[in-house]
Design an enzyme around this catalytic site. Structure first.
Site, mmCIF file in Angstrom:
data_model
loop_
_atom_site.group_PDB
_atom_site.id
_atom_site.type_symbol
_atom_site.label_atom_id
_atom_site.label_comp_id
_atom_site.label_asym_id
_atom_site.label_seq_id
_atom_site.Cartn_x
_atom_site.Cartn_y
_atom_site.Cartn_z
ATOM 1 C CG ASP A 154 -1.960 1.069 1.186
ATOM 2 O OD1 ASP A 154 -2.979 0.852 0.513
ATOM 3 O OD2 ASP A 154 -1.771 2.127 1.816
ATOM 4 C CG HIS A 167 -8.490 12.927 -7.891
ATOM 5 N ND1 HIS A 167 -8.365 11.915 -6.969
ATOM 6 C CD2 HIS A 167 -9.280 13.869 -7.325
ATOM 7 C CE1 HIS A 167 -9.064 12.219 -5.881
ATOM 8 N NE2 HIS A 167 -9.626 13.406 -6.078
ATOM 9 C CG ASP A 171 -5.571 8.776 -12.348
ATOM 10 O OD1 ASP A 171 -5.810 8.189 -11.272
ATOM 11 O OD2 ASP A 171 -6.464 9.244 -13.085
ATOM 12 C CG ASP A 197 -3.184 3.738 -1.959
ATOM 13 O OD1 ASP A 197 -4.087 2.934 -1.635
ATOM 14 O OD2 ASP A 197 -2.669 4.527 -1.154
#
Length: 277
Positions: A154, A167, A171, A197
């Site tokens: 993570d 955002h 990405d 993620d």
């Protein structure tokens, strides 16, 4: 469907239908009388010989859905499915060949398969692909024939990237993470994005926590390096890793992921940017 009739004693074309003319953009006059082995549509040596061998060696009367690549006069290649029937009772014996252009169909199938099994943002395997790859591995583990390590990961600091840079930048970070994970991939190992993620790496033939931990540390070191995004912005994220060895005592995938998840959150609580088993 384009169809051609071949005289088998001399292996020459004696007739083609209109669909054959249209597929290969040449009239019947061009095709009729040509030896099959010399046709310009073949793209590799031995394609016709392989079809002929099927009938001669197996004494079969039919050939179904034999796939090969053919070529049109303009050089464009097509994926074809060849079916044929040998009429040996004829005088001379004849072979009727049907050619179906399956280029578009196969392309569509490949696209659908990619949509079903690939994470479109990162290009990595998705969750469904990962589970499909893990099931036979777990069966081999239960049989005592193999072992593997499951690394559940993570990102650390990803929310800050989304909140401060947007955002789109988030990405791009996920794409870079995918590229860096693939760069560390060994052979048949599986690299997947589970969503958000969260990522996963499956290390084949690994029953050693120390060995898996060394890979986890290389991943952590790689991901923590600063990233320059296409927008020109720079950012830094980290990675916390939880790993579990799937040995003979492994029960099922749900239990393995639960153990890896516990280990990953132990890494988070230990200060992030580290691995726990």
């Amino acid at each position: 469907i384009p169809v051609a009739v071949v005289r088998m004693d001399q292996q020459i074309l004696v007739n083609v239908n209109n669909r054959w003319e249209g597929l290969f953009d040449q009239s019947a006059d061009y095709w009729v009388g040509q030896p099959m082995s010399g046709l310009a549509c073949w793209t590799a040596q031995g394609q016709w010989a392989a079809i002929l061998e099927h009938f001669e060696n197996s004494h079969a009367l039919t050939l179904d859905n034999h796939e090969l690549t053919l070529q049109r006069p303009d050089g464009k290649r097509l994926l074809a499915s060849i079916s044929a029937r040998f009429h040996k009772e004829g005088r001379p014996p004849m072979l009727i060949i049907a050619v179906e252009d399956i280029t578009y169909r196969r392309s569509t199938e490949d696209t659908l398969r990619r949509l079903a099994y690939q994470d479109l943002l990162s290009g990595l395997a998705n969750r469904a692909n990962l589970y499909e790859a893990l099931l036979p591995r777990l069966e081999r583990v239960h049989a005592g024939d193999a072992s593997f390590a499951l690394l559940l990961m993570d990102l650390d600091g990803f929310k800050v990237v989304n909140d401060t840079l947007g955002h789109d930048a988030g990405d791009e970070v996920l794409k870079v993470v995918g590229q860096r994970l693939l760069a560390l991939k060994r052979g048949a190992d599986v690299v997947a994005r589970l969503g958000g993620d969260e990522f996963c790496v499956v290390m084949d033939d690994c029953d050693d926590t120390t060995k898996a931990g060394a890979v986890a540390q290389r991943i952590i070191d790689s991901i923590s390096k600063p990233m320059r995004l296409p927008s020109g912005q720079w950012c830094t994220v980290g990675m916390s890793v939880g790993l579990v060895i799937a040995g003979s005592d492994a029960t099922n995938l749900e239990e393995l992921f639960k153990q890896a998840d516990v280990a990953m959150y132990e890494a988070k609580h230990a200060g992030k940017g580290c691995w726990r088993a």
